[in-house]
Motif scaffolding. Structure first.
Motif, PDB file in Angstrom:
ATOM      1  N   TYR A  99     -56.806  28.922  78.977  1.00 56.32           N
ATOM      2  CA  TYR A  99     -55.431  29.321  79.287  1.00 56.32           C
ATOM      3  C   TYR A  99     -54.750  28.279  80.177  1.00 56.32           C
ATOM      4  CZ  TYR A  99     -55.538  34.047  77.314  1.00 56.32           C
ATOM      5  OH  TYR A  99     -55.593  35.118  76.462  1.00 56.32           O
ATOM      6  N   ASP A 100     -55.489  27.764  81.160  1.00 55.52           N
ATOM      7  CA  ASP A 100     -54.948  26.737  82.050  1.00 55.52           C
ATOM      8  C   ASP A 100     -54.559  25.488  81.267  1.00 55.52           C
ATOM      9  OD1 ASP A 100     -54.408  25.636  84.773  1.00 55.52           O
ATOM     10  OD2 ASP A 100     -56.048  24.276  84.218  1.00 55.52           O
ATOM     11  N   TYR A 101     -55.427  25.069  80.371  1.00 56.48           N
ATOM     12  CA  TYR A 101     -55.159  23.869  79.575  1.00 56.48           C
ATOM     13  C   TYR A 101     -53.941  24.078  78.671  1.00 56.48           C
ATOM     14  CZ  TYR A 101     -55.954  19.834  76.575  1.00 56.48           C
ATOM     15  OH  TYR A 101     -55.799  18.671  75.873  1.00 56.48           O
ATOM     16  N   GLY A 121     -51.454  26.058  79.182  1.00 55.89           N
ATOM     17  CA  GLY A 121     -50.280  26.046  80.045  1.00 55.89           C
ATOM     18  C   GLY A 121     -49.870  24.644  80.448  1.00 55.89           C
ATOM     19  N   ARG A 122     -50.864  23.806  80.758  1.00 61.09           N
ATOM     20  CA  ARG A 122     -50.549  22.418  81.120  1.00 61.09           C
ATOM     21  C   ARG A 122     -49.936  21.675  79.944  1.00 61.09           C
ATOM     22  NH1 ARG A 122     -55.422  19.628  82.931  1.00 61.09           N
ATOM     23  NH2 ARG A 122     -56.624  21.490  82.540  1.00 61.09           N
ATOM     24  N   LEU A 123     -50.460  21.896  78.749  1.00 64.69           N
ATOM     25  CA  LEU A 123     -49.886  21.252  77.563  1.00 64.69           C
ATOM     26  C   LEU A 123     -48.436  21.681  77.365  1.00 64.69           C
ATOM     27  CD1 LEU A 123     -52.885  21.569  75.085  1.00 64.69           C
ATOM     28  CD2 LEU A 123     -51.939  19.433  75.990  1.00 64.69           C
ATOM     29  N   GLU A 124     -48.166  22.973  77.528  1.00 63.79           N
ATOM     30  CA  GLU A 124     -46.802  23.468  77.361  1.00 63.79           C
ATOM     31  C   GLU A 124     -45.867  22.893  78.427  1.00 63.79           C
ATOM     32  OE1 GLU A 124     -47.934  27.550  77.369  1.00 63.79           O
ATOM     33  OE2 GLU A 124     -48.082  27.629  75.179  1.00 63.79           O
ATOM     34  N   ASN A 125     -46.353  22.768  79.665  1.00 66.51           N
ATOM     35  CA  ASN A 125     -45.534  22.161  80.718  1.00 66.51           C
ATOM     36  C   ASN A 125     -45.253  20.691  80.419  1.00 66.51           C
ATOM     37  OD1 ASN A 125     -45.293  24.487  82.232  1.00 66.51           O
ATOM     38  ND2 ASN A 125     -47.106  24.045  83.466  1.00 66.51           N
ATOM     39  N   GLU A 126     -46.260  19.977  79.923  1.00 68.02           N
ATOM     40  CA  GLU A 126     -46.057  18.575  79.553  1.00 68.02           C
ATOM     41  C   GLU A 126     -45.033  18.455  78.427  1.00 68.02           C
ATOM     42  OE1 GLU A 126     -49.638  16.316  78.794  1.00 68.02           O
ATOM     43  OE2 GLU A 126     -50.673  17.340  80.442  1.00 68.02           O
ATOM     44  N   ASP A 147     -41.645  18.846  79.941  1.00 68.24           N
ATOM     45  CA  ASP A 147     -41.295  17.612  80.657  1.00 68.24           C
ATOM     46  C   ASP A 147     -40.889  16.506  79.685  1.00 68.24           C
ATOM     47  OD1 ASP A 147     -41.868  18.901  83.026  1.00 68.24           O
ATOM     48  OD2 ASP A 147     -43.816  17.924  83.318  1.00 68.24           O
ATOM     49  N   ARG A 207     -46.988  21.014  72.080  1.00 71.85           N
ATOM     50  CA  ARG A 207     -46.877  22.458  71.824  1.00 71.85           C
ATOM     51  C   ARG A 207     -47.844  22.905  70.737  1.00 71.85           C
ATOM     52  NH1 ARG A 207     -41.738  21.202  73.004  1.00 71.85           N
ATOM     53  NH2 ARG A 207     -40.919  22.243  74.828  1.00 71.85           N
ATOM     54  N   ALA A 221     -51.222  23.193  72.290  1.00 80.38           N
ATOM     55  CA  ALA A 221     -51.299  24.427  73.085  1.00 80.38           C
ATOM     56  C   ALA A 221     -51.470  25.636  72.176  1.00 80.38           C
ATOM     57  CB  ALA A 221     -50.043  24.587  73.941  1.00 80.38           C
TER      58      ALA A 221
END
Length: 92
Positions: A28-30, A32-37, A40, A61, A64
């Protein structure tokens, strides 16, 4: 073009609920990081204009989405295992 797998299927031992929690939290953390990237990247290209290379957002996306699909697959397999154990008369 044919798809091929670089790896064989694996069986993870998730009998310990803490192992399961660690694995899914990391996934889940990974995701989320992909979606944030991806967000950005979209902001970067929107700010910089058409002269910059296109955003990597769609690829991030999709990655993710695939990570979340893996989590769903793990959930389905665990549910199927629980159902099979119940049908066999085993309780946990």
């Amino acid at each position: 073009m044919a798809r091929w797998s670089a790896f064989e299927l694996v069986l993870l031992n998730l009998a310990d609920s803490e192992d399961y929690a660690l694995l899914t939290a990391a996934l889940y953390d990974y995701a989320g990081r992909l979606e944030n990237e991806a967000t950005d990247e979209d902001k970067r290209t929107a700010y910089s204009g058409p002269s910059v290379p296109s955003s990597d957002g769609p690829r991030l996306r999709e990655a993710a989405r695939r990570v979340r699909a893996m989590i769903d697959d793990i959930e389905r397999q665990l549910d199927a295992n629980i159902d099979a154990r119940r049908e066999a008369g085993h309780t946990s």
